[in-house]
Scaffold this motif. Structure first.
Motif, PDB file in Angstrom:
ATOM      1  N   GLY B 290       0.610  17.565  17.876  1.00 44.88           N
ATOM      2  CA  GLY B 290      -0.657  18.207  17.880  1.00 44.88           C
ATOM      3  C   GLY B 290      -0.901  19.614  17.132  1.00 44.88           C
ATOM      4  O   GLY B 290      -1.301  19.698  16.040  1.00 44.88           O
ATOM      5  N   ARG B 291      -0.444  20.354  18.029  1.00 44.77           N
ATOM      6  CA  ARG B 291      -0.360  21.757  17.514  1.00 44.77           C
ATOM      7  C   ARG B 291       0.579  21.895  16.165  1.00 44.77           C
ATOM      8  O   ARG B 291       0.173  22.560  15.181  1.00 44.77           O
ATOM      9  CB  ARG B 291       0.417  22.563  18.606  1.00 44.77           C
ATOM     10  CG  ARG B 291       0.440  24.268  18.543  1.00 44.77           C
ATOM     11  CD  ARG B 291       1.180  24.944  19.436  1.00 44.77           C
ATOM     12  NE  ARG B 291       0.873  24.448  20.804  1.00 44.77           N
ATOM     13  CZ  ARG B 291      -0.031  24.923  21.705  1.00 44.77           C
ATOM     14  NH1 ARG B 291      -0.788  25.906  21.016  1.00 44.77           N
ATOM     15  NH2 ARG B 291      -0.367  24.627  22.651  1.00 44.77           N
ATOM     16  N   GLY B 292       1.496  21.332  16.104  1.00 42.06           N
ATOM     17  CA  GLY B 292       2.396  21.322  15.051  1.00 42.06           C
ATOM     18  C   GLY B 292       1.862  20.652  13.901  1.00 42.06           C
ATOM     19  O   GLY B 292       2.275  21.031  12.616  1.00 42.06           O
ATOM     20  N   LEU B 293       0.675  19.920  13.979  1.00 41.32           N
ATOM     21  CA  LEU B 293       0.066  19.485  12.597  1.00 41.32           C
ATOM     22  C   LEU B 293      -1.034  20.176  12.182  1.00 41.32           C
ATOM     23  O   LEU B 293      -1.243  20.522  11.043  1.00 41.32           O
ATOM     24  CB  LEU B 293      -0.287  18.047  12.754  1.00 41.32           C
ATOM     25  CG  LEU B 293       0.636  16.706  12.827  1.00 41.32           C
ATOM     26  CD1 LEU B 293      -0.180  15.367  12.716  1.00 41.32           C
ATOM     27  CD2 LEU B 293       1.758  16.903  11.649  1.00 41.32           C
ATOM     28  N   VAL B 294      -1.666  20.697  13.132  1.00 39.98           N
ATOM     29  CA  VAL B 294      -2.849  21.626  12.890  1.00 39.98           C
ATOM     30  C   VAL B 294      -3.055  23.269  13.047  1.00 39.98           C
ATOM     31  O   VAL B 294      -3.945  23.803  12.673  1.00 39.98           O
ATOM     32  CB  VAL B 294      -4.252  20.944  13.530  1.00 39.98           C
ATOM     33  CG1 VAL B 294      -4.202  19.518  13.080  1.00 39.98           C
ATOM     34  CG2 VAL B 294      -4.172  21.149  15.104  1.00 39.98           C
ATOM     35  N   GLY B 295      -1.899  23.476  13.894  1.00 42.48           N
ATOM     36  CA  GLY B 295      -2.165  24.765  14.363  1.00 42.48           C
ATOM     37  C   GLY B 295      -2.148  25.934  13.118  1.00 42.48           C
ATOM     38  O   GLY B 295      -3.023  26.621  13.216  1.00 42.48           O
ATOM     39  N   ASN B 296      -1.169  25.817  12.240  1.00 49.22           N
ATOM     40  CA  ASN B 296      -1.255  26.925  11.175  1.00 49.22           C
ATOM     41  C   ASN B 296      -2.516  26.619  10.236  1.00 49.22           C
ATOM     42  O   ASN B 296      -2.391  27.485   9.102  1.00 49.22           O
ATOM     43  CB  ASN B 296       0.134  26.987  10.549  1.00 49.22           C
ATOM     44  CG  ASN B 296       0.540  25.805   9.780  1.00 49.22           C
ATOM     45  OD1 ASN B 296      -0.037  24.726  10.052  1.00 49.22           O
ATOM     46  ND2 ASN B 296       1.498  25.798   8.761  1.00 49.22           N
ATOM     47  N   ALA B 297      -3.165  25.593  10.256  1.00 50.46           N
ATOM     48  CA  ALA B 297      -4.372  25.251   9.311  1.00 50.46           C
ATOM     49  C   ALA B 297      -5.644  26.124   9.670  1.00 50.46           C
ATOM     50  O   ALA B 297      -6.334  25.916   8.746  1.00 50.46           O
ATOM     51  CB  ALA B 297      -4.412  23.703   9.343  1.00 50.46           C
ATOM     52  N   GLY B 298      -5.419  26.950  10.611  1.00 49.63           N
ATOM     53  CA  GLY B 298      -6.801  27.300  11.033  1.00 49.63           C
ATOM     54  C   GLY B 298      -6.743  28.721  11.188  1.00 49.63           C
ATOM     55  O   GLY B 298      -5.602  29.548  11.394  1.00 49.63           O
ATOM     56  N   VAL B 299      -7.985  29.329  10.769  1.00 47.73           N
ATOM     57  CA  VAL B 299      -8.007  30.982  11.079  1.00 47.73           C
ATOM     58  C   VAL B 299      -9.280  31.042  11.808  1.00 47.73           C
ATOM     59  O   VAL B 299     -10.236  30.569  11.452  1.00 47.73           O
ATOM     60  CB  VAL B 299      -8.039  31.593   9.337  1.00 47.73           C
ATOM     61  CG1 VAL B 299      -8.471  33.027   9.958  1.00 47.73           C
ATOM     62  CG2 VAL B 299      -6.749  31.249   8.642  1.00 47.73           C
ATOM     63  N   LEU B 300      -9.113  31.941  12.692  1.00 45.09           N
ATOM     64  CA  LEU B 300     -10.469  32.203  13.683  1.00 45.09           C
ATOM     65  C   LEU B 300     -10.733  33.479  13.200  1.00 45.09           C
ATOM     66  O   LEU B 300     -10.327  34.491  13.361  1.00 45.09           O
ATOM     67  CB  LEU B 300     -10.121  31.953  14.883  1.00 45.09           C
ATOM     68  CG  LEU B 300     -11.326  32.186  16.018  1.00 45.09           C
ATOM     69  CD1 LEU B 300     -10.733  31.224  17.105  1.00 45.09           C
ATOM     70  CD2 LEU B 300     -11.874  33.267  16.295  1.00 45.09           C
ATOM     71  N   GLU B 301     -12.210  33.637  12.685  1.00 49.61           N
ATOM     72  CA  GLU B 301     -12.704  34.982  12.151  1.00 49.61           C
ATOM     73  C   GLU B 301     -13.474  35.421  13.390  1.00 49.61           C
ATOM     74  O   GLU B 301     -14.251  34.578  13.773  1.00 49.61           O
ATOM     75  CB  GLU B 301     -13.645  34.618  10.876  1.00 49.61           C
ATOM     76  CG  GLU B 301     -14.231  35.649  10.465  1.00 49.61           C
ATOM     77  CD  GLU B 301     -13.442  36.510   9.142  1.00 49.61           C
ATOM     78  OE1 GLU B 301     -12.390  36.355   8.872  1.00 49.61           O
ATOM     79  OE2 GLU B 301     -14.260  37.133   8.643  1.00 49.61           O
ATOM     80  N   ASP B 384     -16.682  45.326  12.430  1.00 45.84           N
ATOM     81  CA  ASP B 384     -15.563  45.157  11.642  1.00 45.84           C
ATOM     82  C   ASP B 384     -15.144  43.791  12.043  1.00 45.84           C
ATOM     83  O   ASP B 384     -15.423  43.090  13.059  1.00 45.84           O
ATOM     84  CB  ASP B 384     -14.410  45.906  11.953  1.00 45.84           C
ATOM     85  CG  ASP B 384     -14.514  47.309  11.443  1.00 45.84           C
ATOM     86  OD1 ASP B 384     -15.421  47.614  10.450  1.00 45.84           O
ATOM     87  OD2 ASP B 384     -13.663  48.231  11.607  1.00 45.84           O
ATOM     88  N   ARG B 385     -14.351  43.198  11.220  1.00 49.73           N
ATOM     89  CA  ARG B 385     -13.939  41.682  11.235  1.00 49.73           C
ATOM     90  C   ARG B 385     -12.563  41.579  11.517  1.00 49.73           C
ATOM     91  O   ARG B 385     -11.720  42.454  11.025  1.00 49.73           O
ATOM     92  CB  ARG B 385     -14.299  40.844  10.302  1.00 49.73           C
ATOM     93  CG  ARG B 385     -15.746  40.590  10.181  1.00 49.73           C
ATOM     94  CD  ARG B 385     -16.171  39.462   9.074  1.00 49.73           C
ATOM     95  NE  ARG B 385     -17.753  39.115   9.302  1.00 49.73           N
ATOM     96  CZ  ARG B 385     -18.132  38.166   9.151  1.00 49.73           C
ATOM     97  NH1 ARG B 385     -17.416  37.188   8.745  1.00 49.73           N
ATOM     98  NH2 ARG B 385     -19.473  37.850   9.264  1.00 49.73           N
ATOM     99  N   LEU B 386     -12.180  40.665  12.428  1.00 48.22           N
ATOM    100  CA  LEU B 386     -10.758  40.599  12.806  1.00 48.22           C
ATOM    101  C   LEU B 386     -10.489  38.794  12.603  1.00 48.22           C
ATOM    102  O   LEU B 386     -11.303  38.377  13.021  1.00 48.22           O
ATOM    103  CB  LEU B 386     -10.654  41.123  14.212  1.00 48.22           C
ATOM    104  CG  LEU B 386      -9.379  41.627  14.759  1.00 48.22           C
ATOM    105  CD1 LEU B 386      -9.496  42.503  15.577  1.00 48.22           C
ATOM    106  CD2 LEU B 386      -9.004  40.167  15.647  1.00 48.22           C
ATOM    107  N   ARG B 387      -9.172  38.902  12.415  1.00 50.18           N
ATOM    108  CA  ARG B 387      -8.843  37.276  11.881  1.00 50.18           C
ATOM    109  C   ARG B 387      -7.471  37.052  12.971  1.00 50.18           C
ATOM    110  O   ARG B 387      -6.677  37.499  12.709  1.00 50.18           O
ATOM    111  CB  ARG B 387      -8.470  37.050  10.708  1.00 50.18           C
ATOM    112  CG  ARG B 387      -9.633  36.869   9.796  1.00 50.18           C
ATOM    113  CD  ARG B 387      -9.119  37.135   8.260  1.00 50.18           C
ATOM    114  NE  ARG B 387     -10.461  37.406   7.335  1.00 50.18           N
ATOM    115  CZ  ARG B 387     -10.544  37.442   6.205  1.00 50.18           C
ATOM    116  NH1 ARG B 387      -9.520  37.345   5.362  1.00 50.18           N
ATOM    117  NH2 ARG B 387     -11.773  37.311   5.693  1.00 50.18           N
TER     118      ARG B 387
END
Lengths: 414, 414
Positions: B290-301, B384-387
C-alpha cells in the motif's frame, strides 16, 4: 452530567484492574431514564434495530443538561463547544434555549448562523485562525475572538478591527482524564503584555480564558486557574485596562464508567473561588461545555462482527465490532475514556470472560480496549448487538471520511 | 519506492536526537524528479498555489513503483492495499497495469469493480467480515477470502461456499516503524486446525498469509514468517491438504526521513528464503503493498496559520498548520512516521530554530511533532507554505468527516 444522583463518596474511586465492564449507576432522577444510559426515547428507537453502527442522541437529555447548568451557575453565559457534536438538530435545540456557541472555524460559525444563531452569541474560540477566516467571521457579525500570541492578535486587529478579544492562558491540567497539552495558551506574563498590546491595537481586551482539561473530574482544578486570572486582573487594572470577562473553558465531565461530581458541585466551587479571589469585583463568567452537555445523551449501537481466540489455549477472546477508532470511537485512544458497555446477552446467565475489544478495519491501531480489563458474556457471538453508553460527544465528529471503506458514523437525533 | 538510489550503508542510521528536519536524499534516478519528493508534474501543479491543505499525487510515480516491484519480484501477484489510498484515478491506473487488489470492505470491492477490475483479481483480505458482506462479495464474483478464526471460516463457508481461503498467522513484527499488534492472525497451531476445518467445510484452503508490520525497514523480517509458513505447509501436506499460496502481506516501506532499502533488496531476500525453505516446492506468492506503492507519490501542501511562543523567554516556537491529525496527518501519532518537510523559506539564509508542529483544531491531541526535534526557518510566518513529502499513503483516508468544521483533505491526482 447527572441524570443520576451520585453520592459524593463515590467520586473517583480507584480503578480496579481487571474489573468487569464498567456500568453506569442507575439512580435515575428523571422518569425518562429507563436503564443506565438509555432513555425511554432511545430505548424505543433501538428496539426497532436500526442499521449499525449508529449513534442515537436524545435531545431532551441535552436540554436537561443545559438547564441544570444554567440553574447551577446562572452567572455564566453558556457557550456550547460545537466541536463536541455539531449536529444541526442539537445546535438548533440549544439556539432555541438561548444558548451561545464556542466555534472553532468558519464552517462551525456558518452552521450556527445558518440555524438562526445571533452572531453576537458566537465566540470564535480557536486561538489558531487564518486571517481571511477572521475577516469572514467579522463580516458575519462575530466580534468575540480568542488569542494566545502576538501574531494572532495582529491578525485580529487587522481583520476584525475593534473586536472584543480574550487571551487564553496556560494552566495545569492535573486531574483531567483527557488532559490538554501546552498547545493552547501562553504564560500569564505574556498574557499581560498581549492584553496591553491588544488595547494599543484598537481591540477591546475583555478578559481571559483557560481550560482545565477535558473530562475534568476534579472540581477544584478551576480554583488554581481562577487564582491566576485574579492576579492578572489586578495587574491589568494597574496597567489601566478594564478586563471584565473570565472564560472558564470546557472540562465539565460526562459520566462514563466512574461516577463524576454533579454540576452543582463544580458551580459551587467556581462561585466560591470567584467570590474569594476577585476582591469584590466579580468578573462576568462564560463557560464552554461540550462533553458535559451532550456526552450522556448518546448511545452508540454496534454489531459484533467476530468473536475469536488467537490460540485454542487462550482464555481471552477478541471481540470485533462494526464500530472502531475510525468510525466513531476515536476517544478510546489510550483507553483513558472507558464507555460503559451493555450487550444483548448480559442477563443470559452464561457468565463473562475477559476480552480485547477491537474495531472492524485492517488497521492494527484500531483496538478499543486491551488493557482496560473488559469482560463480556461468554455467549457473545457474531451478529449480537453491543451498546456503548455516554457516546454523545466526540464520536461522529472524529469519524473518518471512510477509512477501509467503512462509512462515517450515522447518527439519529430524537 | 526508490525514486532515489540509496546506498545500502545508509539503511537505518540511528535517529539523531535534536536533528534538523529530515529531508529526502536526492539521488534521482528518473528525470521526472526535480527536487526531493517533488516530480516535474507535482512541482508545476503546486506552482499555481492551489488551495490548502491539499494532497497532490503523481500517478506516474505509482506506476513506476508498481513496475519496479513487478520487475523485482515477478513471481508475486501484486494486490494493492486499497485502504492506503482509495482514490479512483489511482485504482484505475493500477487496473490498467494489470494490478490486483487487497480490499478491506464491500465498499472497497465495489469501488474496484466499478472501475472495471476483474472480481477474480480481488482479495477480500480483512479477517473481520460481516456474513452479509461475504455473501455480497461472493455474489459479485469475489472468491478469495482471508480468515484467522473458526467463526469467520464458518461465515465464509455459509456465505461464499467453495471459495478459496487463506489463513493469516501471527508473526513477530520487530523492525517495523508502525508495528502491527496481535489484532490479526492466529497461532500456527490454530492455523493448522482451521485449514483442515476449511477443507471439511467445502472451502479451498489455498494458503497462508502474514504481515511483518507496516513500513518495515528490515528486509530480513519476511524470512522468519516464511519459515513458519514453510513448516505449516509441511504439516498441512502431511494432513493431506495441498496449500499453494503464500501471501507476503504488506510492509514494503516508502521513504520518509531515513533512507530505506530498495525494493530489489526485499525481493532478493524473499526469493532466497522461499527457495531455501520450501523443499523445492515453491508456493505461488502474493504481496499486498500500500504505502510502498503510493507513499512517495504524494506531497501534502499546507499553510502556516500561526507561529508563536508560549512565553517571551522560550526558544522553541509553535508552528500551527492548516493540516493536522484530523485532516490528513493521522500517522504522525506517536511521531513514528516523520514526513520530510520543506518550506518556502528554506534557502533564505535566516537560519532555523526548534519548533513544535501542530494542527489547526482546538484539540490538544492535534500536535504533529513535539519530540521529533524538528527545526524550521526562523523567518517562518503565517501565510507561508510548508510541504510534507511522501504523503501519498494513509493521509486522505484517515481524514475526519470535518472535525472542528475543517473539511477532509482535498486531493489532486496528476
Amino acid at each position: 452530567m447527572a441524570p443520576y444522583a451520585l453520592r459524593a463518596d463515590l467520586i473517583d474511586p480507584p480503578a480496579s484492574a481487571g474489573a468487569t465492564c464498567p456500568t453506569l449507576s442507575l439512580v435515575s432522577r428523571s422518569p425518562d431514564w429507563v436503564a443506565p444510559g438509555l432513555t425511554r426515547k432511545t430505548a424505543a428507537f433501538l428496539a426497532d434495530r436500526p442499521q449499525t453502527p449508529c449513534l442515537v442522541v436524545d435531545l431532551d437529555v441535552v436540554e436537561d443538561n443545559y438547564r441544570q447548568l444554567r440553574t447551577a451557575l446562572p452567572e455564566a453565559a453558556v457557550y456550547y463547544a460545537v466541536k463536541a457534536n455539531p449536529a444541526a438538530p442539537l445546535v438548533a435545540r440549544l439556539i432555541a434555549l438561548g444558548g451561545r456557541f464556542d466555534t472553532a472555524s468558519l464552517p462551525e460559525i456558518d452552521l450556527c448562523l445558518g440555524l438562526g444563531a445571533d452572531p453576537g452569541h458566537l465566540s470564535y474560540g480557536n486561538t489558531i485562525k487564518k486571517a481571511r477566516d477572521i475577516a469572514a467571521a467579522h463580516a458575519r457579525g462575530v466580534d468575540l475572538f480568542a488569542f494566545d500570541a502576538e501574531e494572532e492578535l495582529r491578525k485580529i486587529a487587522d481583520n476584525a478591527p475593534g473586536s472584543r478579544v480574550f487571551c487564553r492562558i496556560l494552566t495545569d491540567n492535573t486531574g483531567a482524564e483527557w488532559p490538554l497539552s501546552r498547545k493552547f495558551g501562553c504564560s500569564p506574563a505574556m498574557a499581560r503584555d498581549l492584553m496591553r498590546l491588544a488595547g494599543r491595537l484598537g481591540l477591546d481586551p475583555v478578559g481571559l480564558s483557560f481550560h482545565v482539561g477535558s473530562q475534568q473530574t476534579d472540581p477544584t482544578q478551576w480554583h488554581h486557574a481562577l487564582e491566576t486570572c485574579a492576579g492578572l486582573f489586578r495587574d491589568l487594572r494597574a496597567d489601566g485596562l478594564s478586563p471584565s470577562l473570565v472564560n472558564l473553558g470546557g472540562g465539565l465531565p460526562t459520566q462514563y464508567g466512574r461516577p463524576v461530581p454533579e454540576v452543582g458541585i463544580y458551580a459551587e466551587g467556581i462561585r466560591a473561588a470567584v467570590d474569594r479571589l476577585f476582591d469584590g469585583e466579580a468578573p462576568r463568567l462564560a463557560i464552554e461545555p461540550g462533553r458535559g452537555l451532550v456526552g450522556n445523551a448518546g448511545v452508540l449501537e454496534t454489531e459484533v462482527v467476530l468473536v475469536s481466540r488467537k490460540d485454542a489455549g487462550e482464555e481471552r477472546r477478541w471481540v470485533y465490532l462494526d464500530a472502531g477508532r475510525f468510525n466513531g470511537l476515536a476517544e478510546t485512544e489510550g483507553e483513558a475514556i472507558r464507555y460503559p458497555i451493555t450487550t444483548d446477552r448480559d442477563d443470559d446467565g452464561a457468565g463473562t470472560g475477559p476480552v480485547v475489544l477491537a474495531g472492524p478495519t485492517c488497521d492494527s491501531v484500531d483496538v478499543l480496549y486491551d488493557k482496560a480489563g473488559i469482560r463480556l458474556p461468554l455467549s457473545l457471538t457474531a451478529g449480537d448487538r453491543l451498546r456503548l453508553l455516554s457516546t454523545g460527544a466526540y464520536t461522529t465528529t472524529y469519524a473518518s471520511v471512510g477509512f477501509n471503506g467503512f462509512a462515517p458514523l450515522e447518527a439519529h437525533y430524537l
